[in-house]
Scaffold this active site. Sequence first.
Site: not given
Length: 257
Positions: A64, A109, A112, A132
Amino acid sequence: MSVIEMVREEGIAILTINRANVLNALNTEVLLELKKVLSQIKEDTSIKVVIITGAGEKAFVAGADISEMVKQSVDEGYRYSRLGQEVLALIENLPQPVIAAVNGYALGGGCELAMACDMRIASEKAKFGLPEINLGIIPGFGGTKRLTELVGKAKAMELILTGEMIDAAQAERLGLVNQVVKADKLLETAKTLAQKIASKSQIAVRAAKLAVNKSLYTDIETANACEAGLFGVCFASEDRKEGMMAFLEKRPAKFKN
Ligand code: CO8
């Protein structure tokens, strides 16, 4: 130039996440664009298989977008997390199979996103991780569930709690990726896999994807009932007749759907 580029090659759609200067980090613009493109693909029966990759030599998606997240309020962070989850669910529930061609860093992300795809082909240069924890947060796009399902609790815990990266060979040993290939063969390998799937009966391909996905989140009896229903759909198809006749007549099948 759009943050998501789509190239169509016969029945295959190749999506490239295109923010190479920030290692293809997922900001709101990328997520909204992905949502739009995937919603169009979902309705387009001429697209049989989707490949997702990242622009440039270095990254699939490095996570992200931290420079966007750093400014977010709690509410914005929550909505951002839900948007990411929605986009990844769209990939998982897309009728067409989705292959991640992981060309470099797949972190946070980005990892993911790759895990929401149905299969992952990785370049030797790829690196995977959920870092993270180093930012004082935890995975927010479904990574705690999907990584645990793919590699089991102990390894998922280790990766999530240490935030450490693993290389492509380790990812293959863990079952996180299907295959590791040389960087210059990545897209070709993903396309070969996509073409193989695109040559099958698309009724059967979509039924198989749905049955496997439904089996993940339910008990064996419900999964079997779902499988039997989807099996019935395939059995009623012209493609089933063609597939079986072709076998008996010792010729390649010509599927219509
Ligand atoms: N976000 C924003 N910018 C990034 C990101 C990112 N995730 N990753 C890299 N960049 C930028 C860098 O800031 C740099 O920009 P600039 O050139 O302007 O300085 C450029 O990309 C190149 O990166 P580096 O110079 O750092 O390249 P290196 O080769 O030195 O390092 C790494 C490569 C190791 C990949 C390094 O960039 C890195 O560690 N990136 C961050 C990885 C990370 O922590 N990802 C997880 C982010 S958190 C997340 O994904 C949560 C998902 C769930 C969200 C839920 C919402 C609440």
